[in-house]
Design a protein around this motif. Structure first.
Motif, PDB file in Angstrom:
ATOM      1  N   TYR A  12      -9.853  28.286 -33.541  1.00 25.28           N
ATOM      2  CA  TYR A  12     -11.272  27.972 -33.685  1.00 25.28           C
ATOM      3  C   TYR A  12     -11.536  27.223 -34.983  1.00 25.28           C
ATOM      4  CZ  TYR A  12     -16.347  28.690 -33.738  1.00 25.28           C
ATOM      5  OH  TYR A  12     -17.703  28.495 -33.769  1.00 25.28           O
ATOM      6  N   GLY A  70     -10.789  23.533 -35.115  1.00 22.94           N
ATOM      7  CA  GLY A  70     -11.537  22.669 -34.224  1.00 22.94           C
ATOM      8  C   GLY A  70     -10.816  22.334 -32.929  1.00 22.94           C
ATOM      9  N   SER A  96     -12.608  23.266 -29.384  1.00 23.85           N
ATOM     10  CA  SER A  96     -13.674  22.388 -28.894  1.00 23.85           C
ATOM     11  C   SER A  96     -13.091  21.198 -28.153  1.00 23.85           C
ATOM     12  CB  SER A  96     -14.537  21.911 -30.069  1.00 23.85           C
ATOM     13  OG  SER A  96     -15.195  23.000 -30.682  1.00 23.85           O
ATOM     14  N   GLU A  97     -12.036  20.616 -28.710  1.00 25.06           N
ATOM     15  CA  GLU A  97     -11.386  19.473 -28.076  1.00 25.06           C
ATOM     16  C   GLU A  97     -10.698  19.873 -26.777  1.00 25.06           C
ATOM     17  OE1 GLU A  97     -11.205  16.193 -29.056  1.00 25.06           O
ATOM     18  OE2 GLU A  97     -12.711  16.656 -30.588  1.00 25.06           O
ATOM     19  N   ASN A 106     -11.299  22.601 -24.808  1.00 21.35           N
ATOM     20  CA  ASN A 106     -12.140  23.199 -23.765  1.00 21.35           C
ATOM     21  C   ASN A 106     -13.079  22.204 -23.089  1.00 21.35           C
ATOM     22  OD1 ASN A 106     -10.966  25.665 -24.240  1.00 21.35           O
ATOM     23  ND2 ASN A 106     -12.655  26.461 -25.484  1.00 21.35           N
ATOM     24  N   ALA A 107     -13.477  21.178 -23.813  1.00 22.61           N
ATOM     25  CA  ALA A 107     -14.474  20.255 -23.266  1.00 22.61           C
ATOM     26  C   ALA A 107     -14.037  19.625 -21.935  1.00 22.61           C
ATOM     27  CB  ALA A 107     -14.809  19.172 -24.295  1.00 22.61           C
ATOM     28  N   THR A 149     -18.556  27.050 -18.283  1.00 20.87           N
ATOM     29  CA  THR A 149     -18.641  27.224 -19.733  1.00 20.87           C
ATOM     30  C   THR A 149     -17.502  28.123 -20.188  1.00 20.87           C
ATOM     31  OG1 THR A 149     -21.046  27.001 -19.729  1.00 20.87           O
ATOM     32  CG2 THR A 149     -20.053  28.089 -21.636  1.00 20.87           C
ATOM     33  N   SER A 192     -15.747  31.014 -26.138  1.00 24.11           N
ATOM     34  CA  SER A 192     -14.611  31.287 -27.015  1.00 24.11           C
ATOM     35  C   SER A 192     -15.011  32.277 -28.099  1.00 24.11           C
ATOM     36  CB  SER A 192     -14.107  29.993 -27.658  1.00 24.11           C
ATOM     37  OG  SER A 192     -13.682  29.069 -26.674  1.00 24.11           O
TER      38      SER A 192
END
Length: 307
Positions: free
Chosen positions: A49, A52, A55-56, A58-59, A68, A71
Motif C-alpha cells: 500500500y 502505491g 492502486s496500479e 487493482n485499477a 471494487t 484494500s
C-alpha cells in the motif's frame, strides 16, 4: 454477503476461477459473469500500500470486472488474523512462516507465489554502529546491539517484524533496553521515526525506495537483489480464504483476483512499477521451472505424519 456465482458462464467456456490459468475477460464475459458492483476485500501488508503498487495493480482488475477492491493495509500478522475471522476474501502478505501456519490451520487455500523484493538495513550516514558494507545481516544486528545505537522496530507481527526477529535470533541477541524501540507502526511510519531518531531499522526495499527522497537514511547493508545475504530475501504470496471455513467469503471473486495478479499482464505491471526511477518489486508467479512448493506449506510432503 450473498454467495457469488462467477462461474455461471463456465459452460460457455469462461474459466476465470482457475488462478494463474486465465487471462482478462472481455467486456461481454464480464457481464455474463454477473459480478459488476461487487466488492472484494483484500487484506495486505503495508508495503504494498505504502509504495502505491496496489492502486496500479487493482485499477485494471476493477475496470475489467466492474467491481471494487477494498484494500485493507495491515501488518502481515494482522492481515492474516482478519482473514481468520472471515473478514477478508483474499490475502497478499510476505511472511512464509505465517502463511504456512494459516494454511495448516485450514484457513487459506490456493496459495501462489506473487513477487519478491528484499529487505535492507538502513540507518544514518554517520553510522555509529559501523555496519556499512557488512555482508552479514546477523553481524550488523549484533554490532547495532553492541553499540546501543537506536533501532526502530515495527513490533507489529508483520512480515518485516517476523524477519527482524529471525535475524536477532540468528545473531544470538535478545534486543531490549532504551536503544530498542517497538512502535507497532507500518513501514512508512517506522522509516520516518528512524529518520527523526537517527536510528537504524529493517525495511523492505520497495518502501524505502518510495520514501528515499523524503528521508536521510541510507542503505547500509544490502539484500540479495544487490548481492547481500539471502537471509534478507522478501517473497510475497497471495492466497484465498477457505470458503469451507467461512461461507460468507467471496471465493469466486478472490480466485479471479489471484488469476489476474499472477497473469502475464499483471506480472508485467509489477515488473514495470517504479518509484524515483527504481523498480520496487520483481514478478515471481510465472516460470518455466514449476515450483509446486508454493501451493502448500514449506516442507509438506503429503504424508499424514507431516500434517
Amino acid at each position: 454477503m450473498q454467495r457469488r456465482e462467477l462461474l455461471a458462464a463456465a459452460a460457455g467456456g469462461l474459466s476465470i476461477g482457475i488462478a494463474g490459468c486465465a487471462g482478462a475477460p472481455s467486456g461481454s464475459e464480464e457481464q455474463a459473469a454477473g459480478v459488476s458492483g461487487e466488492t472484494l476485500t483484500l487484506t495486505t501488508t503495508t508495503s504494498t500500500y505504502d509504495t502505491g503498487l496496489l492502486s496500479e495493480l487493482n485499477a485494471p482488475f476493477e475496470e475489467m470486472y466492474g467491481v471494487t477492491v477494498d484494500s485493507v493495509a495491515q501488518g502481515t500478522g494482522a492481515a492474516l488474523e482478519t482473514a481468520r475471522n472471515g473478514d477478508s476474501d483474499v490475502v497478499m502478505v510476505h511472511a512464509r512462516s505465517l502463511e504456512d501456519e494459516f494454511m495448516r490451520e485450514g484457513y487459506g487455500v490456493n496459495r501462489r507465489d506473487l513477487m519478491f523484493n528484499d529487505f535492507v538495513i538502513v540507518g544514518p550516514g554517520s553510522d555509529p554502529a559501523g555496519i556499512s558494507g557488512m555482508e552479514s545481516a546477523t553481524d550488523a544486528f549484533a554490532a547495532i546491539a553492541d553499540s546501543e545505537a537506536p533501532f526502530i522496530s515495527r513490533g507489529d507481527n508483520s512480515g518485516t517484524h517476523t524477519k527482524e526477529l529471525a535475524i536477532w535470533e540468528a545473531a544470538g541477541t535478545d534486543p531490549g533496553g532504551d536503544w530498542y524501540r517497538e512502535t507497532g507502526q507500518g513501514m512508512g511510519e517506522v522509516l520516518n521515526i528512524a529518520n527523526e531518531a537517527d536510528g537504524y531499522t529493517l525495511a523492505d526495499r520497495g518502501t524505502y525506495l518510495s520514501q528515499r527522497s523524503e528521508i536521510d537514511l541510507e542503505i547500509l547493508v544490502q539484500g540479495p537483489i544487490e548481492g547481500g545475504p539471502e537471509l534478507l530475501s522478501n517473497p510475497y504470496g497471495i492466497l484465498a480464504v477457505n470458503p469451507a471455513i467461512h461461507e460468507n467469503v467471496n471465493y469466486d471473486l478472490a480466485m479471479a483476483y489471484i488469476g489476474y495478479v499472477t497473469s502475464p499482464e499483471a506480472q508485467e505491471l509489477i515488473s514495470n512499477y517504479e518509484a524515483n526511477g527504481e523498480q520496487l518489486f520483481f514478478p515471481r508467479a510465472l516460470s518455466e521451472d514449476p515450483d509446486f512448493q508454493q501451493y502448500v506449506p514449506e516442507g509438506w510432503s503429503g504424508n499424514a505424519s507431516d500434517n
